[in-house]
Design a protein around this motif. Structure first.
Motif, mmCIF file in Angstrom:
data_model
loop_
_atom_site.group_PDB
_atom_site.id
_atom_site.type_symbol
_atom_site.label_atom_id
_atom_site.label_comp_id
_atom_site.label_asym_id
_atom_site.label_seq_id
_atom_site.Cartn_x
_atom_site.Cartn_y
_atom_site.Cartn_z
ATOM 1 N N LYS A 264 0.822 -1.196 0.000
ATOM 2 C CA LYS A 264 0.000 0.000 0.000
ATOM 3 C C LYS A 264 0.864 1.257 0.000
ATOM 4 N N GLY A 265 1.970 1.213 0.736
ATOM 5 C CA GLY A 265 2.857 2.363 0.791
ATOM 6 C C GLY A 265 3.513 2.651 -0.537
ATOM 7 N N LEU A 266 3.676 1.609 -1.329
ATOM 8 C CA LEU A 266 4.342 1.790 -2.622
ATOM 9 C C LEU A 266 3.356 1.987 -3.763
ATOM 10 N N GLN A 267 2.055 1.872 -3.476
ATOM 11 C CA GLN A 267 1.069 1.844 -4.549
ATOM 12 C C GLN A 267 1.146 3.086 -5.433
ATOM 13 N N SER A 268 1.293 4.262 -4.809
ATOM 14 C CA SER A 268 1.313 5.483 -5.604
ATOM 15 C C SER A 268 2.546 5.568 -6.474
ATOM 16 N N ASP A 269 3.627 4.933 -6.030
ATOM 17 C CA ASP A 269 4.870 4.990 -6.800
ATOM 18 C C ASP A 269 4.900 3.968 -7.919
ATOM 19 N N LEU A 270 4.054 2.955 -7.805
ATOM 20 C CA LEU A 270 4.121 1.863 -8.765
ATOM 21 C C LEU A 270 2.927 1.854 -9.705
ATOM 22 N N ASP A 271 2.304 2.990 -9.905
ATOM 23 C CA ASP A 271 1.133 3.062 -10.767
ATOM 24 C C ASP A 271 1.586 3.132 -12.212
ATOM 25 N N THR A 272 2.046 2.010 -12.721
ATOM 26 C CA THR A 272 2.573 1.924 -14.078
ATOM 27 C C THR A 272 1.896 0.787 -14.809
ATOM 28 N N PRO A 273 2.009 0.731 -16.153
ATOM 29 C CA PRO A 273 1.412 -0.360 -16.907
ATOM 30 C C PRO A 273 1.914 -1.720 -16.469
ATOM 31 N N ARG A 274 3.112 -1.777 -15.869
ATOM 32 C CA ARG A 274 3.672 -3.073 -15.519
ATOM 33 C C ARG A 274 2.975 -3.704 -14.317
ATOM 34 N N LYS A 275 2.103 -2.945 -13.620
ATOM 35 C CA LYS A 275 1.349 -3.500 -12.517
ATOM 36 C C LYS A 275 0.064 -4.159 -12.989
ATOM 37 N N LYS A 276 -0.310 -3.978 -14.236
ATOM 38 C CA LYS A 276 -1.548 -4.520 -14.756
ATOM 39 C C LYS A 276 -1.387 -6.004 -15.086
ATOM 40 N N SER A 277 -2.513 -6.593 -15.487
ATOM 41 C CA SER A 277 -2.481 -7.973 -15.940
ATOM 42 C C SER A 277 -1.501 -8.114 -17.096
ATOM 43 N N LEU A 278 -0.904 -9.275 -17.193
ATOM 44 C CA LEU A 278 0.060 -9.500 -18.275
ATOM 45 C C LEU A 278 -0.578 -9.312 -19.641
ATOM 46 N N LEU A 279 -1.838 -9.679 -19.773
ATOM 47 C CA LEU A 279 -2.511 -9.541 -21.064
ATOM 48 C C LEU A 279 -2.808 -8.085 -21.393
ATOM 49 N N GLN A 280 -2.707 -7.199 -20.406
ATOM 50 C CA GLN A 280 -2.862 -5.764 -20.650
ATOM 51 C C GLN A 280 -1.520 -5.044 -20.693
ATOM 52 N N ASN A 281 -0.460 -5.781 -20.515
ATOM 53 C CA ASN A 281 0.883 -5.208 -20.535
ATOM 54 C C ASN A 281 1.377 -5.194 -21.980
ATOM 55 N N TRP A 282 1.071 -4.128 -22.690
ATOM 56 C CA TRP A 282 1.353 -4.084 -24.124
ATOM 57 C C TRP A 282 2.841 -4.114 -24.453
ATOM 58 N N PRO A 283 3.710 -3.473 -23.681
ATOM 59 C CA PRO A 283 5.141 -3.620 -23.983
ATOM 60 C C PRO A 283 5.604 -5.074 -23.934
ATOM 61 N N TRP A 284 5.086 -5.816 -22.956
ATOM 62 C CA TRP A 284 5.456 -7.242 -22.877
ATOM 63 C C TRP A 284 4.800 -8.037 -23.992
ATOM 64 N N MET A 285 3.513 -7.774 -24.233
ATOM 65 C CA MET A 285 2.787 -8.520 -25.258
ATOM 66 C C MET A 285 3.369 -8.282 -26.647
ATOM 67 N N SER A 286 3.826 -7.060 -26.904
ATOM 68 C CA SER A 286 4.282 -6.729 -28.261
ATOM 69 C C SER A 286 5.561 -7.454 -28.650
ATOM 70 N N THR A 287 6.332 -7.885 -27.642
ATOM 71 C CA THR A 287 7.556 -8.625 -27.969
ATOM 72 C C THR A 287 7.289 -10.086 -28.304
ATOM 73 N N MET A 288 6.096 -10.556 -27.982
ATOM 74 C CA MET A 288 5.801 -11.982 -28.129
ATOM 75 C C MET A 288 5.798 -12.428 -29.590
#
Length: 492
Positions: A264-288
């Motif tokens: 919870k303490g880190l939540q505001s700092d980690l509000d990035t696309p990489r915290k989303k579901s893998l299927l919504q992580n477009w940078p990761w998905m695009s390399t597949m």
């Protein structure tokens, strides 16, 4: 600055933003192997984690040898099973045999990646090496085609090492050494390309090659392909014992309430696309997509090279023996080993993962285009041309795959990394599974069509390989490739 010029934060800065990293640095749970690993990295003074990377290398090598050692003798093994009615049909059966391992891995890779995220990297790695010891030996004892298919299928299903070892290689390294960590995996694979084909080429059919040492009535005479498989299994057994001293990297905190507070303490700092579901992580998905196309190309290339080299010249081949193709693959692996240890670090430093992958993919197309014309050569000219092409092609292939793996692993957090690598391994293994089948069928077909005026059979098969590589190259450009916009910008 465009998306292509923006890097992942993990390549230029720590995974967490500065504020989050500061908060996380105070969190060190006693008894947690992940926290212990973090402390070792912080106290290392920027030194390379040689011990951990040693385990990355030997476990990857033990896992790669069962894949690489069969290529020199696979053609002759299928022939001895007497399942192919014609010599031209051997390639088709060899394709199904080579793909059985990848089918098994495709089925189970996500499961093993998820298990590695839940119980840790080390247990999955240890079990994978144990499966190599047992089922690779059983493969060498196969006397029927179905036995060989079954043992390879089970081995691929139980060997879940690839997903956790990629995560492990990133987690044991500080940010500046992550490329080296993934490079060690590819270096071990390159070493496997040296040792595996050498074992398969020189130790297969020992009763025929070394009658003064092995009689036809001995166990190695009755099972002509057991000796190279047994050598691989013995090495895997040694690696299995050494894994006792292998450190774990996964966080296993004993106080869930504290964990929740920290998150919870880190939540505001980690509000990035990489915290989303893998299927919504477009940078990761695009390399597949590129990752899968390159996997398809690499596996099809390995099988076609072996089948093409040992097939008769009347079918457009080179009439090589199993020892000849084993030597070619071993030299290619040796060059790959030197490149990964000495040169790749500088390629990554000056070009970055994206540009180096693009350049390597384009060069691979040019190199593979030269293979059909080697049938017009002989003697020293053929040896020079083939060895040079195989070495260069191995180097550019590993450059592209290392760059993509680095992008993938830095697009996700640790708690998703095993699963992410499991999904990518499943997708990659599926393409690696269909590659030998398609390559084998295509190879058998082209051997029966050597009289075409425009594209004789051997030219068609290499044209098909380059078409797959070209698709992978296209997907390394925008808008297909999406790079995360997190943290500092860095030029690739």
């Amino acid at each position: 600055m465009g998306d292509e010029e923006r890097g992942t934060a993990a390549l230029a800065a720590p995974l967490l933003p500065a504020a989050a990293a500061s908060k996380a640095s105070h969190y060190r749970e006693d008894g947690c192997p992940g926290c212990a690993q973090d402390r070792r990295k912080e106290s290392s003074g920027g030194r390379i984690p040689y011990k951990e990377l040693f385990f990355v290398g030997i476990t990857t090598l033990a896992s790669s040898l069962p894949i690489t050692c069969i290529f020199p003798f696979m053609y002759f093994m299928i022939r001895d099973f007497h399942i192919a009615k014609k010599e031209e049909d051997i390639g088709s059966y060899a394709g199904f045999l080579a793909s059985s391992y990848m089918i098994g891995r495709a089925i189970s890779a996500i499961f093993w990646g998820t298990v590695a995220d839940r119980i840790g990297r080390k247990p999955v790695i240890v079990f994978s090496i144990f499966s190599v010891v047992i089922f690779n030996t059983l493969f060498g004892l196969s006397t029927e085609y179905w036995m060989a298919i079954a043992t390879r299928l089970v081995l691929g299903s139980l060997n879940g090492l690839l997903a956790p070892i990629k995560a492990y290689a990133v987690e044991v390294c500080r940010t500046e050494h992550q490329a080296l960590g993934l490079s060690v995996i590819n270096t071990a694979w390159g070493l496997g390309l040296v040792i595996g084909p050498a074992l398969g080429g020189y130790l297969a059919q020992p009763a025929e090659k070394y009658p003064q040492t092995f009689s036809k009535e001995s166990v190695f005479g009755r099972f002509p392909y057991l000796l190279p498989c047994l050598g691989v299994s013995l090495f895997a057994a040694i690696v299995l014992i050494s894994c006792i001293w292998m450190p774990e990297t996964m966080h296993k905190h004993k106080n869930p309430e504290t964990d929740i507070q920290i998150v919870k303490g880190l939540q505001s700092d980690l509000d990035t696309p990489r915290k989303k579901s893998l299927l919504q992580n477009w940078p990761w998905m695009s390399t597949m997509v590129s990752y899968c196309f390159f996997a398809l190309h690499d596996t099809a290339y390995s099988e076609i090279l072996s089948l093409w080299a040992v097939s008769d010249r009347k079918y457009g081949g080179l009439s090589f023996s199993s020892e000849d193709i084993g030597a070619v693959l071993a030299v290619a692996g040796a060059s790959l080993l030197v490149y990964q240890l000495v040169i790749y670090h500088w390629v990554h430093k000056f070009l970055g993962p994206v540009i180096s992958s693009r350049v390597a993919s384009a060069l691979s197309i040019l190199i593979v285009s030269t293979y059909p014309f080697m049938t017009y050569l002989s003697g020293a000219k053929l040896s020079f041309a083939l060895y040079s092409a195989v070495m260069m092609r191995s180097i550019v292939a590993i450059t592209a795959s290392t760059g993509i793996c680095l992008l993938q692993n830095n697009a996700v957090h640790q708690e998703q990394r095993g699963t992410a690598n499991g999904i990518s391994t499943t997708a990659m293994s599926f393409f690696k599974a269909i590659a030998p089948i398609g390559a084998g069928i295509l190879f058998s077909w082209v051997q029966k069509h050597q009289d075409s005026t425009l594209f004789p059979g051997d030219q068609v098969v290499f044209l098909a390989l380059n078409s797959v590589q070209l698709l992978g190259l296209i997907f390394l450009f925008e808008p297909f490739l999406v790079l995360p916009k997190v943290g500092e910008e860095c030029r690739y």
